[in-house]
Design an enzyme around this catalytic site. Sequence first.
Site, PDB file in Angstrom:
ATOM      1  CG  ASP A  94      -2.000   1.053   1.136  1.00  0.00           C
ATOM      2  OD1 ASP A  94      -2.045   1.776   0.121  1.00  0.00           O
ATOM      3  OD2 ASP A  94      -2.792   1.165   2.085  1.00  0.00           O
ATOM      4  CB  ALA A  95       3.528   2.114  -2.197  1.00  0.00           C
ATOM      5  CE  LYS A  96      -3.564   5.097   0.141  1.00  0.00           C
ATOM      6  NZ  LYS A  96      -2.993   4.121   1.114  1.00  0.00           N
ATOM      7  NE  ARG A  97       6.532   5.379  -3.047  1.00  0.00           N
ATOM      8  CZ  ARG A  97       6.444   5.086  -1.763  1.00  0.00           C
ATOM      9  NH1 ARG A  97       5.263   5.089  -1.183  1.00  0.00           N
ATOM     10  NH2 ARG A  97       7.517   4.793  -1.051  1.00  0.00           N
ATOM     11  CB  THR A 121      -2.217   1.248  -3.514  1.00  0.00           C
ATOM     12  OG1 THR A 121      -1.173   1.689  -2.636  1.00  0.00           O
ATOM     13  CG2 THR A 121      -2.993   0.122  -2.863  1.00  0.00           C
TER      14      THR A 121
END
Length: 275
Positions: A94-97, A121
């Site tokens: 869950d990094a939202k990069r 993510t």
Amino acid sequence: MDHLQLFGKIVAKRSFLCVGLDTEVEKIPSFLMKYKDPVYEFNKRIIDATHQYAVAYKPNIAFYECYGIKGWISLESTLKYIRKKYPGIFVIADAKRSDIGNTSKMYARTFLENMAFDAVTVAPYMGEDSVTPFLSYKNKWVILLALTSNKGADDFQYHNEDGIKLFERVLSVSKKWGSVDNLMYVVGATRADMLKEIRKIVPDHFLLVPGIGAQGGNLEEVARYGMNSKCGLLVNSSREIIFADDSRKFDKIAGEKAGEIQQEMEQYLAERSLI
């Protein structure tokens, strides 16, 4: 792992539970602090206690990188432990990069190649060329932010232009970039009533749904509005499970909490004749 294989794991465990490993040193039981790597020790015990109920784990990268090199070591040790002891469990970074293409390529290499997560993510704001580097990995998944559960989601995601909300445009445009076998979407559980509209746009894609439990989301509503013919849901619970107790039996209590959620999920799967 394609969407049918993921569904197979859901059927086998009679669960679509994802356990969020959002581990904070300040919240773990004090007796673990004597270990060389308390975060890893905490994660290991949580995983051992919940693996029979969980089809996925989701470490939130922020809870590791905030501790610098030590945090990255804890994260890598956690991932290696899951791979060695419980192979086949789906693991999400869950990094939202997201960034321009070359930078996204490096982010993708970090999580999908070097660390070998199953999924990461990704934020969609910069468009197709910022997302495609993540989609270039075979048997890996991109989990695109679509509709989040935070209060600030109202600032942009519901912006309506010509009768189309921004999150609806994200779904309708981005679904052309990948397939049901490598692209899923984040939809917050506290927005469960919107799942009916989301399913009109992406009826067959998997959805990662955070926000049940401590954040106020309702599992029954998520299942009612979001489930499709292959379940199509990974529902995440973090604090409600991992921080349910801070005594020496914290892992036992975490397992019990995960088991309670699994039993409810089994009921919804059975009601739809999916198991």
